[in-house]
Motif scaffolding. Structure first.
Motif, short mmCIF file in Angstrom:
data_model
loop_
_atom_site.label_atom_id
_atom_site.label_comp_id
_atom_site.label_asym_id
_atom_site.label_seq_id
_atom_site.Cartn_x
_atom_site.Cartn_y
_atom_site.Cartn_z
N UNK A 162 101.84 126.07 53.63
CA UNK A 162 102.95 125.65 52.76
C UNK A 162 102.59 124.37 52.02
N UNK A 163 101.92 123.47 52.71
CA UNK A 163 101.52 122.22 52.04
C UNK A 163 100.56 122.50 50.89
N UNK A 164 99.58 123.36 51.12
CA UNK A 164 98.62 123.67 50.07
C UNK A 164 99.30 124.30 48.86
N UNK A 165 100.30 125.13 49.11
CA UNK A 165 101.04 125.75 48.01
C UNK A 165 101.71 124.68 47.14
N UNK A 166 102.28 123.67 47.80
CA UNK A 166 102.93 122.59 47.05
C UNK A 166 101.91 121.73 46.32
N UNK A 167 100.83 121.37 46.99
CA UNK A 167 99.83 120.50 46.36
C UNK A 167 99.16 121.18 45.17
N UNK A 168 99.02 122.52 45.24
CA UNK A 168 98.42 123.26 44.12
C UNK A 168 99.26 123.14 42.86
N UNK A 169 100.56 122.84 43.03
CA UNK A 169 101.46 122.67 41.89
C UNK A 169 101.67 121.20 41.55
N UNK A 170 100.80 120.35 42.08
CA UNK A 170 100.81 118.91 41.81
C UNK A 170 102.12 118.28 42.27
N UNK A 171 102.61 118.75 43.39
CA UNK A 171 103.81 118.19 44.01
C UNK A 171 103.38 117.27 45.14
N UNK A 172 104.01 116.12 45.24
CA UNK A 172 103.72 115.16 46.30
C UNK A 172 104.70 115.39 47.46
N UNK A 173 104.19 115.36 48.68
CA UNK A 173 105.03 115.50 49.87
C UNK A 173 104.97 114.20 50.66
N UNK A 174 106.12 113.58 50.88
CA UNK A 174 106.22 112.39 51.73
C UNK A 174 106.98 112.75 53.00
N UNK A 175 106.79 111.96 54.05
CA UNK A 175 107.38 112.30 55.33
C UNK A 175 108.16 111.18 55.98
N UNK A 176 109.16 111.59 56.73
CA UNK A 176 109.97 110.67 57.53
C UNK A 176 110.02 111.21 58.96
N UNK A 177 108.95 111.01 59.75
CA UNK A 177 108.96 111.51 61.13
C UNK A 177 109.93 110.70 61.99
N UNK A 178 110.87 111.40 62.62
CA UNK A 178 111.89 110.77 63.44
C UNK A 178 111.41 110.78 64.88
N UNK A 179 110.83 109.68 65.31
CA UNK A 179 110.20 109.59 66.63
C UNK A 179 111.17 109.00 67.65
N UNK A 180 112.33 109.64 67.76
CA UNK A 180 113.37 109.19 68.68
C UNK A 180 113.45 110.17 69.85
N UNK A 181 114.21 109.80 70.87
CA UNK A 181 114.25 110.64 72.07
C UNK A 181 115.67 110.88 72.56
N UNK A 182 116.65 110.73 71.67
CA UNK A 182 118.05 110.89 72.08
C UNK A 182 118.50 112.34 72.11
N UNK A 207 100.98 109.77 48.38
CA UNK A 207 101.89 110.22 49.43
C UNK A 207 101.88 109.26 50.62
N UNK A 208 102.97 109.21 51.34
CA UNK A 208 103.09 108.28 52.45
C UNK A 208 104.11 108.80 53.45
N UNK A 209 104.15 108.15 54.62
CA UNK A 209 105.18 108.47 55.59
C UNK A 209 105.79 107.17 56.11
N UNK A 210 107.02 107.26 56.57
CA UNK A 210 107.72 106.11 57.16
C UNK A 210 108.20 106.53 58.54
N UNK A 211 107.49 106.14 59.60
CA UNK A 211 107.93 106.52 60.95
C UNK A 211 109.21 105.79 61.33
N UNK A 212 110.12 106.52 62.00
CA UNK A 212 111.35 105.93 62.52
C UNK A 212 111.31 106.08 64.03
#
Length: 278
Positions: A162-182, A207-212
């Motif tokens: 899925x990522x390759x499909x998006x990148x092939x269309x010059x789309x940037x994917x950024x991430x917000x990984x929610x590293x919580x345990x509730x 592209x970048x990610x912001x861990x929470x």
């Protein structure tokens, strides 16, 4: 010859007059917010997430970042996702140019009622986001998918495809990984979700990610992330991990030790008996 030129000009005028031939309105960014509502998130987490997005979308710093763009406007849409095909649109493509526009989308988010659903399909979320970008009535100078989630892909197709499909269309994917345990689904999560997002989810120029790592960080993380997506990645921002991080970064493994981007699917196969799902 003159008659042919006149005929061609007339035909061109008729084509230009057709509704479908109208040029799309240019915007600095066409942004898709893909928000995780899988059942591994508790009702409290879903509420914090909804309120955090609502507060960020009309924050003065975000509105200021929009105004500083070349066009001074962005297009944005939001949907919630869980398992493959479990999609709920929060609001359709909306032009945000003023503080009043930002207040409108913020209210739409705040009034929404997230419905937790089964499984986690980051691949399905990316594919749906690509589809939404294809359907956008705006011409984004940059096209960005913003994916939040608290666990690895375990449903639908492989996330790398899925990522390759998006990148092939010059789309940037950024991430917000929610590293919580509730939440209640911790048995299907992984401790290095930030690494997983860096290796398997995000991609494209800048592209970048912001861990929470705790929910009290969430409102600020969303706000900073939106500002970066509307503007650009600053040289120094410790909470942000760019995709082009050096191999020594704790978020990326050396190339000799490839990350297993099917880890979520493997965990599900080991523990699916808990849900008695085929």
């Amino acid at each position: 010859m003159a008659r042919w030129i006149t005929a061609l000009m007339t035909a061109a005028g008729l084509v230009a007059a057709l509704p479908g031939a109208q040029a799309q309105e240019p915007v600095d960014v066409a942004l898709v917010l893909a928000v995780d509502v899988s059942r591994s998130m508790s009702p409290r987490e879903l509420t914090i997430q909804r309120e955090g997005y609502a507060a960020a979308l009309n924050h003065p710093d975000v509105v200021r970042a929009i105004a500083q763009g070349a066009y001074g406007r962005i297009a944005i849409t939001m949907f919630e996702w869980a398992g493959n095909g479990s999609i709920r649109e929060v609001f359709d493509w909306t032009l945000v140019e003023t503080a009043a526009d930002a207040d409108q989308v913020s209210a739409l988010v705040l009034d929404s009622m997230p419905l937790a659903q089964r499984r986690t399909s980051i691949s399905g979320a990316i594919k749906h986001a690509v589809k939404r970008l294809d359907e956008a009535p705006f011409d984004g100078f940059r096209k960005v998918i913003d994916v939040s989630g608290d666990g690895p892909n375990n449903h639908g197709g492989p996330v790398l495809s899925a990522r390759e499909e998006a990148l092939a269309q010059r789309i940037v994917i950024n991430g917000l990984p929610l590293m919580t345990s509730d939440g209640p689904g911790g048995g299907f999560n992984i401790g290095d979700l930030d690494t997983y997002y860096a290796e398997c989810v995000i991609g494209g120029p800048g592209s970048f990610l912001v861990p929470v790592k705790s929910w009290d960080q969430f409102p600020e993380a969303i706000r900073r992330k939106l500002i970066l997506e509307i503007g650009s990645l600053p040289d120094e921002l410790p909470a942000v991990v760019p995709a082009q991080a050096l191999p020594s970064s704790p978020f990326l493994r050396p190339s000799s030790e490839p990350y297993d981007c099917l880890i979520g699917e493997k965990i599900w196969e080991q523990r699916r008996w808990m849900f008695d799902e085929p």
